[in-house]
Design an enzyme around this catalytic site. Structure first.
Site, PDB file in Angstrom:
ATOM      1  N   MET A  56      -4.694   0.223   8.035  1.00 29.70           N
ATOM      2  CA  MET A  56      -5.774  -0.769   7.957  1.00 29.70           C
ATOM      3  C   MET A  56      -5.688  -1.727   9.151  1.00 29.70           C
ATOM      4  O   MET A  56      -6.248  -2.829   9.112  1.00 29.70           O
ATOM      5  CB  MET A  56      -5.679  -1.535   6.638  1.00 29.70           C
ATOM      6  CG  MET A  56      -5.875  -0.604   5.444  1.00 29.70           C
ATOM      7  SD  MET A  56      -6.476  -1.424   3.967  1.00 29.70           S
ATOM      8  CE  MET A  56      -5.132  -2.535   3.645  1.00 29.70           C
ATOM      9  N   LEU A  68      -1.622  -3.904  13.306  1.00 33.38           N
ATOM     10  CA  LEU A  68      -0.457  -3.015  13.407  1.00 33.38           C
ATOM     11  C   LEU A  68       0.816  -3.770  13.775  1.00 33.38           C
ATOM     12  O   LEU A  68       0.786  -4.780  14.481  1.00 33.38           O
ATOM     13  CB  LEU A  68      -0.730  -1.924  14.447  1.00 33.38           C
ATOM     14  CG  LEU A  68      -1.938  -1.032  14.152  1.00 33.38           C
ATOM     15  CD1 LEU A  68      -2.098   0.026  15.247  1.00 33.38           C
ATOM     16  CD2 LEU A  68      -1.838  -0.357  12.781  1.00 33.38           C
ATOM     17  N   HIS A 126       4.170   0.300  11.238  1.00 33.51           N
ATOM     18  CA  HIS A 126       3.157   1.332  11.512  1.00 33.51           C
ATOM     19  C   HIS A 126       3.623   2.232  12.666  1.00 33.51           C
ATOM     20  O   HIS A 126       3.486   3.447  12.620  1.00 33.51           O
ATOM     21  CB  HIS A 126       1.830   0.693  11.924  1.00 33.51           C
ATOM     22  CG  HIS A 126       1.160  -0.122  10.854  1.00 33.51           C
ATOM     23  ND1 HIS A 126       1.003  -1.479  10.955  1.00 33.51           N
ATOM     24  CD2 HIS A 126       0.589   0.224   9.679  1.00 33.51           C
ATOM     25  CE1 HIS A 126       0.365  -1.939   9.892  1.00 33.51           C
ATOM     26  NE2 HIS A 126       0.106  -0.926   9.098  1.00 33.51           N
ATOM     27  N   GLN A 171     -10.467  -0.625  -1.966  1.00 33.13           N
ATOM     28  CA  GLN A 171      -9.121  -0.760  -2.530  1.00 33.13           C
ATOM     29  C   GLN A 171      -8.693  -2.216  -2.728  1.00 33.13           C
ATOM     30  O   GLN A 171      -7.580  -2.483  -3.164  1.00 33.13           O
ATOM     31  CB  GLN A 171      -8.091  -0.005  -1.693  1.00 33.13           C
ATOM     32  CG  GLN A 171      -7.775  -0.617  -0.352  1.00 33.13           C
ATOM     33  CD  GLN A 171      -6.910   0.317   0.481  1.00 33.13           C
ATOM     34  OE1 GLN A 171      -7.342   1.384   0.907  1.00 33.13           O
ATOM     35  NE2 GLN A 171      -5.668  -0.078   0.706  1.00 33.13           N
ATOM     36  N   SER A 184       1.337  -6.334   7.443  1.00 34.80           N
ATOM     37  CA  SER A 184       0.258  -7.017   8.172  1.00 34.80           C
ATOM     38  C   SER A 184       0.037  -8.410   7.609  1.00 34.80           C
ATOM     39  O   SER A 184      -0.432  -9.310   8.299  1.00 34.80           O
ATOM     40  CB  SER A 184      -1.040  -6.219   8.051  1.00 34.80           C
ATOM     41  OG  SER A 184      -0.832  -4.906   8.512  1.00 34.80           O
TER      42      SER A 184
END
Ligand code: AMP
Length: 279
Positions: A29, A32, A36, A60, A186
């Protein structure tokens, strides 16, 4: 590095490059971080071509403000992706993915979806299943990489792939942590200075719970963790559960030859952090 926003063009490109080539895929998503990048580096080692998607998936999120406030750092993301030699980035709009119908498909993950994150974030895993299935159709990966940071999500994706016989191998990747133990996320950039300083307490407590689990029963360990957080002035425990890794069912007694994991969700102010540890 090629960047695409349209399904048709990314599909065309992948199919033109794919012939006899393995495709490693890392869905994200964005916003980063090194966690990730550790997935992407693993994908680079194991595949000829690496595709990363950046898409903040609306279906979500159970809370609108969480979706709206989700960090977006696209220029930095693209720089980071170049630095690890990502081949192809797919960053569609919500409209491109969902047209006008921003809704989840309903899934049966055989009970995995009703535990922990599923209990506390209603509809979350239907949203995850919907987007990951859609992205798999578009990217047609050979292998796809998911972090154990979201262990329940990893198990759910494995279940979806198995149940639907999807032609992709799911690879779980270790949790990448800051040097003080905080699992990279994040959301960490949204922590206040004070909460950031307090947050390593989460992993510290998980490690102590692991030691206790060696000598005590699960109920006592859960109670101990709950008490530790009651004493903490800045962190509020949402849940700590000890569950079977395969079924994600909470346990009260240990059985031989089963694998267990401790799962935790904590509020640091209004930022929700999750973590887990193999016991
Ligand atoms: P997200 O962008 O948060 O949806 O995460 C994309 C992928 O990266 C998911 O498979 C996550 O589990 C994984 N991931 C996020 N943070 C970490 C971390 N600290 N260590 C390992 N994997 C992570």
């Amino acid at each position: 590095m090629l960047v695409f926003a349209k399904i048709k063009s990314v599909k065309q490109k992948i199919s033109s490059l794919k012939k006899g080539t393995s495709v490693g895929f890392v869905p994200t998503m964005g916003a980063l971080h090194k966690g990730h990048l550790s997935l992407i580096k693993k994908a680079k080692k194991e595949n000829d071509l690496v595709v990363v998607s950046i898409f903040v998936n609306p279906t979500q999120f159970d809370k609108k403000e969480d979706l709206v406030n989700y960090p977006k750092t696209i220029d930095n993301d693209l720089e980071l992706l170049k630095s690890v030699s990502c081949d192809l980035v797919f960053m569609p709009s919500a409209e491109e993915i969902y047209s006008k119908n921003i809704k989840s498909e309903i899934f049966d993950f055989e009970g995995l979806e009703h535990q922990m994150e599923g209990k506390h974030r209603v509809g979350h895993f239907d949203g995850v299943g919907t987007i990951v299935k859609r992205l798999f159709e578009i990217v047609t990966p050979t292998k796809s990489y998911f972090g154990e940071k979201d262990f329940q999500q990893l198990q759910i994706i494995k279940k979806m792939v198995k149940k639907n016989n999807l032609p992709v191998e799911i690879i779980g990747c270790d949790i990448y942590r800051e040097t003080d133990g905080l699992a990279m996320s994040s959301r960490n950039v949204r922590l206040t200075k004070e909460h950031r300083k307090a947050a390593p307490f989460i992993f510290k407590t998980l490690k102590e719970a692991k030691l206790k689990f060696g000598i005590e029963n699960a109920v006592n360990v859960v109670q101990w963790v709950q008490n530790e957080f009651k004493k903490h002035p800045l962190l509020e425990l949402e849940y700590f559960e000890i569950a079977n890794e395969a079924t994600l069912q909470t346990i009260s007694t240990k059985e031989l030859k089963q694998k267990y994991r401790g799962f935790i969700a904590v509020f640091a102010g209004n930022i929700r952090l999750i973590d887990n540890i193999s016991l």
